[in-house]
Design an enzyme around this catalytic site. Structure first.
Site, PDB file in Angstrom:
ATOM      1  N   CYS A   1       0.815  -1.217   0.000  1.00 56.24           N
ATOM      2  CA  CYS A   1       0.000   0.000   0.000  1.00 56.24           C
ATOM      3  C   CYS A   1       0.852   1.272   0.000  1.00 56.24           C
ATOM      4  O   CYS A   1       0.579   2.217  -0.759  1.00 56.24           O
ATOM      5  CB  CYS A   1      -0.944  -0.007   1.195  1.00 56.24           C
ATOM      6  SG  CYS A   1      -0.159  -0.467   2.759  1.00 56.24           S
TER       7      CYS A   1
ATOM      8  N   HIS B   1      -3.096   6.442   4.562  1.00 58.14           N
ATOM      9  CA  HIS B   1      -1.686   6.650   4.867  1.00 58.14           C
ATOM     10  C   HIS B   1      -1.289   8.068   4.461  1.00 58.14           C
ATOM     11  O   HIS B   1      -1.883   8.661   3.559  1.00 58.14           O
ATOM     12  CB  HIS B   1      -0.806   5.686   4.070  1.00 58.14           C
ATOM     13  CG  HIS B   1      -0.880   4.263   4.510  1.00 58.14           C
ATOM     14  ND1 HIS B   1      -1.576   3.836   5.611  1.00 58.14           N
ATOM     15  CD2 HIS B   1      -0.313   3.143   3.961  1.00 58.14           C
ATOM     16  CE1 HIS B   1      -1.440   2.517   5.738  1.00 58.14           C
ATOM     17  NE2 HIS B   1      -0.680   2.085   4.750  1.00 58.14           N
TER      18      HIS B   1
END
Length: 329
Positions: free
Chosen positions: A122, A236
């Site tokens: 990711c 994130h």
């Protein structure tokens, strides 16, 4: 009509995958472990009947999404690829030389019809949306990355734990244990994501190094990473310090370049409090990029930028969905 299997449908990535498939004309088969088989899974407007995983069931599907552990993918991935196209979300095949690691807007043109395709980590997928166009324009010489990673990277139960720990938090030293993180994540940051390697970096940090090099096709690119878990739910954030081979004429040039990059949204008006944040990037398909400035060490050869992207979408399911679109064409 294409038939698509989502294996690991009850996890955070699997459910996000189902959301992306909801408004398509594909026939979707949901598969999970035996303990979930026979149950109904509500995602959006759909209620999917969960089937137990089987090689035979997957063989009847055109495309199989693996939203499962690396050990499961290693056991079944290549066997599934004998009959179906397989897009694996785990780290099982990312570093195999003969298996493509794809971020379609960045290196999708290198896809040659392989039956088994790896989806990147990711943090890598989010960073590459910005690094790809900058590398094409100026030539990356080195990359220093600090990641601020959401609870979702550790799965659905980890997100629930963070919510519960935050609700019950009273003070430091009180219930600092954790089932899903190295320490309690509520009101804390943890400079450990995954296990430590012999070189002092974590596995997560090395994944970013290996994957950026492979996707950008720059096996010697100088990269250093620090990965930190922070108490956000599913987006994130990352700080990128970049050094280039070619001087950058103006920051306006950089902003224009990134505005035209697919899957990127420039959010860069710091004087008005506009910059990338998990609060604003969550549920977005695009990666936000801002705080764009010359690096004080590298001058016109360097940039510092800040980015944020939804870990479950841009960092996982959406990238896999875009790989599927490459395959179907």
């Amino acid at each position: 009509m294409k038939k698509i299997a989502v294996v690991g449908c009850t996890g955070a990535v699997g459910m996000t995958m189902l959301q992306l498939l909801e408004d398509t004309d594909y026939e979707v088969v949901c598969m999970a472990s035996g303990r979930s088989a026979g149950k109904r899974l509500a995602v959006g407007r759909a209620r999917h009947l969960i089937e137990p995983f089987s090689l035979e069931g997957c063989a009847a599907c055109d495309i199989v999404f693996l939203c499962v552990s690396g050990a499961f993918a290693l056991e079944y991935g290549e066997r599934l690829a004998e009959n179906s196209y397989v897009i694996d979300n785990s780290s099982a095949f990312r570093y195999h030389n003969d298996i493509p690691l794809l971020v379609p807007p960045i290196n999708g043109q290198r896809y040659r019809g392989e039956k088994l395709v790896a989806n990147p980590n990711c943090s890598s997928a989010i960073a590459l949306m910005v690094l790809g166009p900058l590398h094409d324009a100026f030539g990356l010489q080195s990359v220093i990355i600090s990641t601020y990673q959401a609870a979702s990277g550790a799965g659905q139960p980890a997100m629930l734990e963070l919510r519960e720990k935050a609700k019950s938090f009273s003070d430091y030293g009180d219930r600092d244990d954790s089932e899903h993180f190295a320490h309690n994540l509520a009101f804390n940051v943890i400079p450990q994501v995954d296990s430590f390697e012999a070189n002092g970096y974590t596995r997560e940090e090395m994944k970013v190094v290996w994957e950026l090099r492979k996707v950008l096709d720059e096996p010697a690119l100088a990269i250093s990473t620090t990965a930190v878990r922070v108490p956000t739910l599913r987006s994130h954030a990352e700080s990128l310090s970049l050094r280039f081979n070619t001087p950058i004429q103006s920051l306006a040039q950089v902003r224009e370049l990134l505005r035209n990059a697919p899957g990127v949204e420039v959010v860069d008006e710091p004087e008005y409090g506009a910059y990338p944040m998990p609060m604003t990037s969550t549920y977005k398909h695009a990666v936000e990029v801002g705080r764009i400035r010359y690096n004080l060490i590298y001058g016109e050869y360097g940039l510092d930028v800040f980015i944020s992207g939804d870990q479950l979408l841009r960092g996982a399911a959406l990238n896999a969905f875009e790989i599927m679109q490459l395959i179907k064409h």
